[in-house]
Design an enzyme around this catalytic site. Structure first.
Site, mmCIF file in Angstrom:
data_model
loop_
_atom_site.group_PDB
_atom_site.id
_atom_site.type_symbol
_atom_site.label_atom_id
_atom_site.label_comp_id
_atom_site.label_asym_id
_atom_site.label_seq_id
_atom_site.Cartn_x
_atom_site.Cartn_y
_atom_site.Cartn_z
ATOM 1 N N ASN A 166 -51.977 127.765 35.579
ATOM 2 C CA ASN A 166 -50.871 127.619 34.001
ATOM 3 C C ASN A 166 -49.931 128.181 34.556
ATOM 4 O OD1 ASN A 166 -50.739 127.988 31.171
ATOM 5 N ND2 ASN A 166 -50.229 129.838 31.490
ATOM 6 N N ILE A 201 -43.271 130.200 30.773
ATOM 7 C CA ILE A 201 -41.708 131.210 31.122
ATOM 8 C C ILE A 201 -41.787 132.500 30.022
ATOM 9 C CG2 ILE A 201 -39.399 131.256 31.078
ATOM 10 C CD1 ILE A 201 -39.520 128.432 32.888
ATOM 11 N N TYR A 202 -42.145 133.507 30.861
ATOM 12 C CA TYR A 202 -42.138 134.971 29.966
ATOM 13 C C TYR A 202 -40.790 135.784 30.869
ATOM 14 C CZ TYR A 202 -46.837 132.650 30.076
ATOM 15 O OH TYR A 202 -48.079 132.016 29.986
ATOM 16 N N ARG A 220 -43.575 140.757 29.553
ATOM 17 C CA ARG A 220 -44.297 139.922 27.780
ATOM 18 C C ARG A 220 -45.013 138.314 27.516
ATOM 19 N NH1 ARG A 220 -41.746 138.251 23.231
ATOM 20 N NH2 ARG A 220 -41.578 140.406 22.004
ATOM 21 N N LEU A 240 -46.601 136.601 24.724
ATOM 22 C CA LEU A 240 -47.425 136.050 23.635
ATOM 23 C C LEU A 240 -48.878 136.455 23.232
ATOM 24 C CD1 LEU A 240 -44.718 135.064 21.230
ATOM 25 C CD2 LEU A 240 -45.095 136.707 22.397
ATOM 26 N N ASP A 246 -32.356 138.823 22.082
ATOM 27 C CA ASP A 246 -33.254 137.905 22.457
ATOM 28 C C ASP A 246 -32.618 136.236 21.678
ATOM 29 O OD1 ASP A 246 -33.911 137.472 19.727
ATOM 30 O OD2 ASP A 246 -34.972 138.875 20.105
#
EC number: 4.1.1.98
Length: 488
Positions: free
Chosen positions: A172, A175-176, A189, A191, A287
Site C-alpha cells: 500500500n 501520504i501521511y 499520522r 487515520l 492544516d
C-alpha cells in the site's frame, strides 16, 4: 511528456520556465512557507531552495502549485487530458463484459498495457547510493519545514509511506504527515480507515508484539507521487498505475532492512519499524482547513536506516487555508473524478470540488434530472461510491443548466429552487475527517445534501417558475449595433 524521476521533472520544468532556483539562504522555519504561499497564490513556478539555512540538502517546494504542473506530472500536456485518465480508471474499476468479439479485441490492448506495467524490481538503485544506519541515523540532517508559528515541531509532508499487510499480496502507498520527535523517531499520522493503518492493525492481530516494517520514500518521480493520491481501483497497484502514467514500468528496489519495495529513483528513503504500543501525541499543526488541529495519539516509527541519492533533493510542502497545494491537487484530480462518477451515474454532467472547500468538504454536482427524488439518489451515491468522498460534508445537486464551477449560478439555484426543509437531506453519525473540529465527536459527524434542482410533480404541488430567456433576435440585433452605441 514522461519523467523518469524527480530530477528529470525538475529539469523539464526549468526549461519551460516553470521552476525558479532560489540561491539566497532561506530558513525552512516559516520563511519557505511564506515564500511558497505567495508564489502559489500568484500561480507562480515551482521553487528549489538551494541554500536552506543550516542544511546542505536543497528543498523543492510548490512543485504541484498549479493544475497544469499536476497534469504534467501525470504525463498529460493539459488539465483537460486528465479526463482521459479518469475514463481509463473508470473502465478498470468496473470493466464491462465485451459486447462481442470485435469489442473484446478492442479492449484487449488496454489489459495488455496494464499487465505490461507491472513494477520491475532492480538490484541497484540511486536511492541507495548512500546508506546511513544505526547510531549514525539523524533526521536532523533533513531540512524539514516548520510551516506555521504554532506548529509543535518540524513536519515531513510529502513522505510516500510504503506498508504491507500480512494477508495481502500487494503493498500500500499512502501520504501521511510525520512529526519529527527525535534523531530517529517520527509520528506516523495515519487515520484508522487509511491503508497504512489497516495494514498495521492486521499485523498486530497476526503478529502481536512484533515490530512492523515501514518505509517512507521522499522525492519519488511525479507519476508515483500522484498515483498515491489518485482513486486507483483495488485491482490495480499504485506502482502499476504510475507506470501507465509514465509510459514505462516503475522500478523498485527492496529495502535493505525489510522486504518492502520502494521507488528506485527516490531521493531519500527512511526505513524503520513501528513497535506495537509505542504511541506519541501528534500536533498541533496548521492544516489544510486553515486552523491548527487538536492533539491526538498515533504510532511512532523508529527510523533504523536512511538511504539517499548522492546530493539528494528534499521534496516538501505546507498545508494551510486554501489555496494550498492539496487544494490545487484537488482542482486537477477533479477532472479524473468526473468520468469515474459518470460511469456509475451517467446522468451526471459535471462534478466540482471547490478548492475553497478544503479540497473535498463540499461538492457541486450537475445532473440531467429524470425523475422526482433523483437529486437525493445522486447525493447519496457521491457519499458512498468513492472512499475519497467519505468526508465530503456538503453535496449540492443542480440541473445541468447551472455551471457547477460558477458560484453565481450555484447560489442562484440554491436560493430560487430550494425550500430549506423539503430539499435538505441531513444524515447524522457519519465518518468525518478527524481534522474537522466542527464535528461534535472526533471522526464522527453529519452530512448535508442540498437539492437545488427544479422540482417535478410529486416534489411540489405548485406551478413551478419559468426561467427568463432572452429573445434571440433582439440579442443578435444589439450585437450588430453594440460598437456603434459607444457604451464600452
Amino acid at each position: 511528456m514522461k519523467f523518469k524521476d524527480l530530477r528529470d521533472f525538475v529539469q523539464q520544468l526549468e526549461q519551460r520556465g516553470e521552476l525558479k532556483r532560489i540561491q539566497m539562504p532561506i530558513s525552512p522555519v516559516l520563511e519557505m512557507t511564506e515564500i511558497c504561499d505567495r508564489t502559489l497564490r500568484a500561480k507562480g513556478p515551482a521553487l528549489l531552495f538551494e541554500k536552506p539555512v543550516g542544511f546542505d540538502i536543497p528543498v523543492l517546494g510548490n512543485l504541484f502549485g498549479t493544475p497544469e504542473r499536476v497534469a504534467m506530472g501525470m504525463g498529460a500536456e493539459a488539465v483537460s487530458e486528465l479526463r482521459e485518465i479518469g475514463k481509463l480508471l473508470a473502465f478498470l474499476k468496473e470493466p464491462e463484459p465485451p459486447k462481442g468479439l470485435k469489442d473484446a479485441w478492442s479492449k484487449l490492448p488496454i489489459f495488455r498495457k496494464v499487465i505490461a506495467m507491472a513494477p520491475k524490481v532492480v538490484k541497484d538503485a540511486p536511492c541507495q547510493e548512500v546508506v546511513i544506519e544505526g547510531d549514525d541515523v539523524d533526521l536532523g540532517m533533513l531540512p524539514v519545514q516548520t510551516c506555521w508559528p504554532g506548529d509543535v515541531a518540524p513536519l515531513i509532508t510529502w513522505g510516500l509511506t510504503v506498508t504491507k499487510g500480512p494477508n495481502k499480496e500487494r503493498q500500500n502507498l499512502g501520504i501521511y504527515r510525520q512529526q519529527v520527535i527525535g534523531r530517529n523517531k517520527i509520528i506516523m499520522r495515519w487515520l484508522s480507515h487509511r491503508g497504512g493503518a489497516l495494514d498495521f492493525r492486521d499485523w498486530c492481530v497476526k503478529h502481536p508484539g512484533e515490530p512492523y516494517p515501514v518505509a517512507v520514500a521522499l522525492g519519488a518521480d511525479p507519476a508515483t507521487i500522484l498515483g498515491a493520491v489518485t482513486p486507483v481501483p483495488d485491482s490495480l497497484s499504485e506502482y502499476a498505475f504510475a507506470g501507465l502514467l509514465r509510459g514505462s514500468r516503475t522500478e523498485l528496489i527492496k529495502c535493505r532492512g525489510s522486504n518492502l519495495q520502494v521507488p528506485a529513483s527516490a531521493e531519500i528513503v527512511l526505513e524503520g519499524v513501528i513497535h506495537p504500543g509505542e504511541m506519541a501525541d501528534e500536533g498541533p499543526y496548521g492544516d489544510h482547513t486553515g486552523y491548527y488541529n487538536e492533539v491526538d495519539s498515533f504510532p511512532v516509527l523508529t527510523v533504523e536506516r536512511i538511504t539517499h541519492r548522492i546530493k539528494p533533493i528534499y521534496h516538501s510542502t505546507y498545508t494551510g487555508r486554501p489555496p494550498d497545494e492539496p487544494a490545487i491537487l484537488g482542482v486537477a484530480l477533479n477532472e479524473v473524478f468526473v468520468p469515474i462518477l459518470q460511469k456509475q451515474f451517467p446522468e451526471i454532467v459535471d462534478f466540482y470540488l471547490p478548492p475553497e472547500g478544503c479540497s473535498y468538504r463540499m461538492a457541486v454536482v450537475t445532473i440531467k434530472k429524470q425523475y422526482p427524488g433523483h437529486a437525493k439518489r445522486v447525493m447519496l451515491g457521491v457519499w458512498s461510491f468513492l472512499r475519497q468522498f467519505m468526508y465530503t460534508k456538503f453535496v449540492i445537486v443542480t440541473d445541468d443548466d447551472i455551471n457547477a464551477r460558477d458560484w453565481n449560478d450555484v447560489i442562484w439555484a440554491i436560493t430560487t429552487r430550494m425550500d430549506p426543509k423539503r430539499d435538505t437531506v441531513m444524515i447524522d453519525n457519519t465518518p468525518i475527517d478527524y481534522l474537522d473540529f466542527a464535528s461534535p465527536v472526533s471522526g464522527l459527524g453529519s452530512k448535508m445534501g442540498l437539492d437545488a434542482t427544479n422540482k417535478w410533480p410529486g416534489e411540489t404541488s405548485r406551478e413551478w417558475g419559468r426561467a427568463i430567456v432572452k429573445d434571440e433576435a433582439t440579442t443578435r440585433r444589439v450585437d450588430e449595433i453594440w460598437t456603434q452605441l459607444g457604451i464600452d
